[in-house]
Scaffold this motif. Structure first.
Motif, PDB file in Angstrom:
ATOM      1  N   SER A 128     -14.480  20.029   7.280  1.00  0.00           N
ATOM      2  CA  SER A 128     -14.026  20.455   8.122  1.00  0.00           C
ATOM      3  C   SER A 128     -13.000  20.296   9.398  1.00  0.00           C
ATOM      4  O   SER A 128     -12.175  19.661   8.941  1.00  0.00           O
ATOM      5  CB  SER A 128     -15.274  19.366   8.681  1.00  0.00           C
ATOM      6  OG  SER A 128     -16.302  19.143   7.964  1.00  0.00           O
ATOM      7  N   TYR A 143     -17.759  28.636   6.701  1.00  0.00           N
ATOM      8  CA  TYR A 143     -17.964  27.206   6.057  1.00  0.00           C
ATOM      9  C   TYR A 143     -19.644  27.170   4.976  1.00  0.00           C
ATOM     10  O   TYR A 143     -20.805  27.919   6.022  1.00  0.00           O
ATOM     11  CB  TYR A 143     -19.116  26.665   7.022  1.00  0.00           C
ATOM     12  CG  TYR A 143     -17.949  25.518   7.562  1.00  0.00           C
ATOM     13  CD1 TYR A 143     -16.630  24.851   7.874  1.00  0.00           C
ATOM     14  CD2 TYR A 143     -18.088  25.735   8.880  1.00  0.00           C
ATOM     15  CE1 TYR A 143     -15.983  24.631   8.410  1.00  0.00           C
ATOM     16  CE2 TYR A 143     -16.899  24.862   9.955  1.00  0.00           C
ATOM     17  CZ  TYR A 143     -16.031  24.205  10.130  1.00  0.00           C
ATOM     18  OH  TYR A 143     -15.542  23.531  10.223  1.00  0.00           O
ATOM     19  N   PRO A 162     -22.239  19.411  13.714  1.00  0.00           N
ATOM     20  CA  PRO A 162     -20.370  19.120  14.487  1.00  0.00           C
ATOM     21  C   PRO A 162     -20.600  17.886  13.460  1.00  0.00           C
ATOM     22  O   PRO A 162     -20.862  16.536  13.704  1.00  0.00           O
ATOM     23  CB  PRO A 162     -20.357  19.121  15.382  1.00  0.00           C
ATOM     24  CG  PRO A 162     -20.541  18.217  16.502  1.00  0.00           C
ATOM     25  CD  PRO A 162     -21.965  18.767  15.562  1.00  0.00           C
ATOM     26  N   GLN A 193     -17.742  15.565  10.464  1.00  0.00           N
ATOM     27  CA  GLN A 193     -16.688  15.671   9.010  1.00  0.00           C
ATOM     28  C   GLN A 193     -17.442  15.627   7.939  1.00  0.00           C
ATOM     29  O   GLN A 193     -16.727  15.312   7.190  1.00  0.00           O
ATOM     30  CB  GLN A 193     -16.005  14.020   9.195  1.00  0.00           C
ATOM     31  CG  GLN A 193     -15.499  14.268  10.624  1.00  0.00           C
ATOM     32  CD  GLN A 193     -14.159  13.539  11.200  1.00  0.00           C
ATOM     33  OE1 GLN A 193     -14.292  12.763  11.899  1.00  0.00           O
ATOM     34  NE2 GLN A 193     -13.465  12.999  10.558  1.00  0.00           N
ATOM     35  N   GLY A 250     -20.720  16.780   5.877  1.00  0.00           N
ATOM     36  CA  GLY A 250     -21.851  18.557   5.668  1.00  0.00           C
ATOM     37  C   GLY A 250     -23.021  16.686   4.084  1.00  0.00           C
ATOM     38  O   GLY A 250     -23.915  17.605   4.902  1.00  0.00           O
ATOM     39  N   LYS A 259     -22.360  23.628   9.438  1.00  0.00           N
ATOM     40  CA  LYS A 259     -21.999  22.839   9.796  1.00  0.00           C
ATOM     41  C   LYS A 259     -20.444  24.022  11.434  1.00  0.00           C
ATOM     42  O   LYS A 259     -20.885  24.773  10.635  1.00  0.00           O
ATOM     43  CB  LYS A 259     -20.830  22.428   9.302  1.00  0.00           C
ATOM     44  CG  LYS A 259     -21.040  21.396   7.824  1.00  0.00           C
ATOM     45  CD  LYS A 259     -19.643  20.828   7.584  1.00  0.00           C
ATOM     46  CE  LYS A 259     -18.502  21.402   6.900  1.00  0.00           C
ATOM     47  NZ  LYS A 259     -17.618  21.547   6.646  1.00  0.00           N
TER      48      LYS A 259
END
Length: 733
Positions: free
Chosen positions: A69, A98, A368, A370, A372, A394
């Motif tokens: 991230s 991502y 958002p 950190q 996923g 993400k």
């Protein structure tokens, strides 16, 4: 689809329920997309895939897929540099994207770990992402050789152009990308020697800067989906509180309101057409809270528990060397001091948020995060669906610092969306909610004792830590016989715990004892940028300064005397001191700090003045860091400066306190950050010595505060041992 995922939802949740740092430290013990070009998954088909890491279009644009991230630290650019280096592509044509954690599961976790924390984004994935780039390059070159019907050894590549040496024929990557996808991946993927690097180690421009400057970059709070509604939420403000009852009758007729509901046991939410309408209606809802365990918690009262821990007989030993008792019995002089660090909040600029769509067949979340995979696990659990029927997209984070390693806000968003099937629901917390519902950096105290002989030599040192364990609160199964090894960040001996080998003490003492009296308040602990290295660096380095002055020794020389077994730490300390002008008589007082954590050697020298009225001015901090390999010097420089903003904000102003179980500080007026006028000049010395991969964003934060505190003493002769510095007189009246 289900046949490809041999993992139960519960098993996956257990395996991914931690923060990024926790997953990182446990790794040794266990065998939605956002990018600079927009959301490729939402706007069209991706470019042809060479392998999982590399997609190349016929226009030669290289899309590098990054699992970690981005929250401002530069991970996207750094990891893209690693892939691009081995790929031998044109950096000017690189973009990032991502993959989703759901896609990762379907493909047997080809992208591996999605967590980002503990300064591990690059150092824990640098090898396999480089292999991904190298493998893609080999497949592309093989595809070109096949087309020309020539030996692959006769081909070379530079900036995405493959050349056949004997004939001079050329093919661009974009021309052979589809062919390359059908080439058998190489079994052996050699990597470049660092001496051959052309992109790694260079200060290339970050890939996400332009979109941030122009406002094009989307964050979670910016998401807009067709038919979307907005939710505001209020959870019990006191520790352990739950919803006893609520009356939404006064809110139901307000503009745009669609639904009011209880969310779990602890919160009430209102859904409306616009977020402001939802929040105004929520303010009108009458909620009666039921207190629970911790609802009477007081920071002031907890001080007694911390003080008791400083002298308690029982404590977990993290590091013990030599005969400590003898060292103190035979000491010519014993120095003692106590320090403390308060609770801190992450206070990300972007409050917690997530957007969810739930149906009986599928649940999707845009957020958002950190981690996923942890967000995906939380989504599946809240949705009541098999994990293969869920996914998480993400987005870049408007700040993380460890807070977005948790997924409580994802659970809330999915729970609300489940009450409105097929309707996208965006949940956005207020700043006050964000401050009240944190996972707080623990408060601790330390009792430091040092034994000096008649010649001013340090013969023994003891540091007793008293305070909360993060692992005990979040992952008790990760404790080592009840002990939290991460309470001792930067103080552990080598070989004590393989999970924390990057957090070891680099001083060599004749005798030492570092132990921890665990005292856990009813406050959710969290991994806060730099974690326990922050306060441990203060305790150790400020006390080393006290010992040096008590011995009548120069603080630089005193430290170096005990770094004989750690030349890398000595090197960064000497570099920072020399660059700052240690020993100069220029009207500025200087303070030093050196510390090893997250696999990197860091040091700082702060230059300050304190006026006769006690006003502090931090003029400059020179910071030296050796992360082993430096992927992008410009990013390292920015990371150091940014970490100092965060660390100095905490040291100067940051303090979370609790009364009657509630967080007292509810916004930036009472929990401030540094302003530009207060921020010192930061001069960074990057000293990559090679041979290892260390972190940058977290280890550097630890050295700023101790350096400033030691400089204050040099300026005034007064020790500041209680944080934050605010409201304390820096000069005696």
């Amino acid at each position: 689809m289900a046949d490809t995922i041999n993992l139960s939802r519960r098993g996956f949740i257990i395996g991914t329920g931690a923060t990024g740092l926790t997953i990182g430290i446990l790794a040794a013990c266990s065998p939605g997309t956002g990018d600079s070009e927009g959301d490729a998954a939402a706007t069209g088909e991706p470019n042809p895939e060479v392998n999982a890491w590399v997609h190349i279009g016929d226009d030669d644009v290289v899309t590098i897929r990054i699992a970690r991230s981005e929250m401002g630290q530069g991970t996207l650019t750094g990891l893209a540099q690693l892939v691009a280096e081995e790929l031998e592509c044109d950096w000017d044509k690189v973009v990032t994207e991502y993959p989703t954690p759901g896609e990762n599961l379907k493909r047997d976790r080809v992208w591996r770990d999605f967590s980002t924390g503990g300064s591990r984004g690059i150092r824990n994935s640098q090898d396999y992402v480089r292999e991904g780039g190298a493998a893609a390059r080999m497949m592309l070159v093989q595809a070109a050789a096949n087309r020309w019907d020539v030996p692959v050894g006769e081909c070379s590549v530079e900036k995405g152009v493959i050349t056949h040496g004997p004939s001079g024929n050329e093919l661009r990557y974009g021309e052979v990308a589809e062919d390359a996808a059908s080439v058998e991946p190489p079994a052996n993927v050699p990597l470049k020697d660092p001496s051959e690097w052309k992109i790694i180690g260079q200060p290339v421009k970050r890939l996400d800067t332009a979109d941030k400057v122009t406002g094009k970059q989307l964050y979670g709070a910016d998401i807009q989906l067709d038919g979307m509604v907005n939710a505001a939420i209020k959870a019990a403000p006191m520790r352990g509180g739950t919803v006893r009852s609520f009356d939404a009758s006064s809110a139901e007729g307000m503009p745009g309101v669609q639904k009011a509901m209880q969310v779990g046991d602890t919160a009430v939410a209102v859904v409306a057409d616009k977020w402001w309408n939802a929040q105004k209606a929520l303010d009108a809802v009458q909620i009666e809270w039921a207190p629970g365990e911790g609802s009477d918690f007081s920071s002031a009262a907890f001080e007694a528990d911390l003080d008791e821990g400083l002298t308690a007989e029982e404590a977990y030993v993290g590091n013990q060397v030599g005969d400590v008792d003898a060292a103190f019995e035979n000491a010519a002089q014993v120095i003692e001091a106590s320090y403390n660090a308060p609770h801190q909040n992450h206070a990300c600029m972007e409050p917690m948020n997530a957007t969810a769509v739930w149906t009986e067949e599928k649940c999707e979340v845009w957020c958002p995060t950190q981690n996923g995979e942890a967000a995906l696990a939380a989504t599946a659990e809240a949705a009541g669906l098999p994990i293969e029927q869920c996914d998480v997209y993400k987005l870049l984070l408007g700040g993380g610092f460890g807070r977005r390693g948790m997924s409580d806000y994802v659970t809330q968003a999915v729970t609300i969306a489940k009450e409105m099937p097929g309707t996208p629901v965006k949940l956005l917390w207020t700043r006050e909610e964000d401050m009240e519902q944190g996972f707080y950096h623990p408060t601790t105290k330390a009792r430091c004792q040092g034994a000096l002989d008649a010649d001013g030599k340090l013969t023994g040192i003891k540091i007793r830590l008293s305070g909360q364990s993060i692992l005990a609160g979040l992952m008790p199964q990760a404790l080592t016989d009840g002990m939290d090894p991460y309470a001792f960040q930067g103080l552990l001996p080598s070989g004590f715990d393989e999970r924390a080998e990057d957090q070891t003490l680099k001083y060599t003492y004749p005798a030492a004892l570092f132990d921890h009296a665990m005292r856990n308040p009813p406050v959710r602990p969290g991994f806060w940028r730099g974690v326990n290295a922050n306060q441990n660096a203060i305790y150790l380095e400020c006390f080393m300064d006290e010992l040096a002055h008590a011995a009548g020794r120069d603080p630089l020389e005193f430290r170096l005397e005990y770094m004989t077994d750690s030349p890398k730490l000595a090197a960064v300390l000497e570099a920072a001191a020399e660059k700052s002008g240690w020993g100069n008589d220029d009207g500025k007082a200087r303070g030093l700090c050196a510390f090893y954590s997250f696999g990197s050697y860091t040091a700082a020298c702060a230059e300050v003045t304190v006026s006769d009225e006690g006003e502090l001015k931090i003029h400059r901090i020179v910071a030296a860091t050796d992360p082993g390999y430096g992927v992008n010097p410009q990013q390292i420089d920015a990371q150091v400066a940014g970490s100092f903003v965060y660390g100095l904000s905490a040291a100067l102003y940051g303090e979370i306190t609790f009364e009657n179980g509630e967080t007292v500080q509810k916004n930036f007026d009472s929990y401030p950050s540094m302003r530009l006028a207060a921020m010192p000049e930061v001069e960074t010395i990057v000293m990559p010595s090679g041979g290892f991969w260390g972190g940058v964003g977290e280890p550097t934060i630890a050295v700023a505060a101790p350096a400033v505190l030691n400089a204050i003493y040099a300026a005034t002769g007064k020790r500041i041992r209680k944080l934050p510095i605010k409201d304390q007189p820096l000069r005696d009246a």
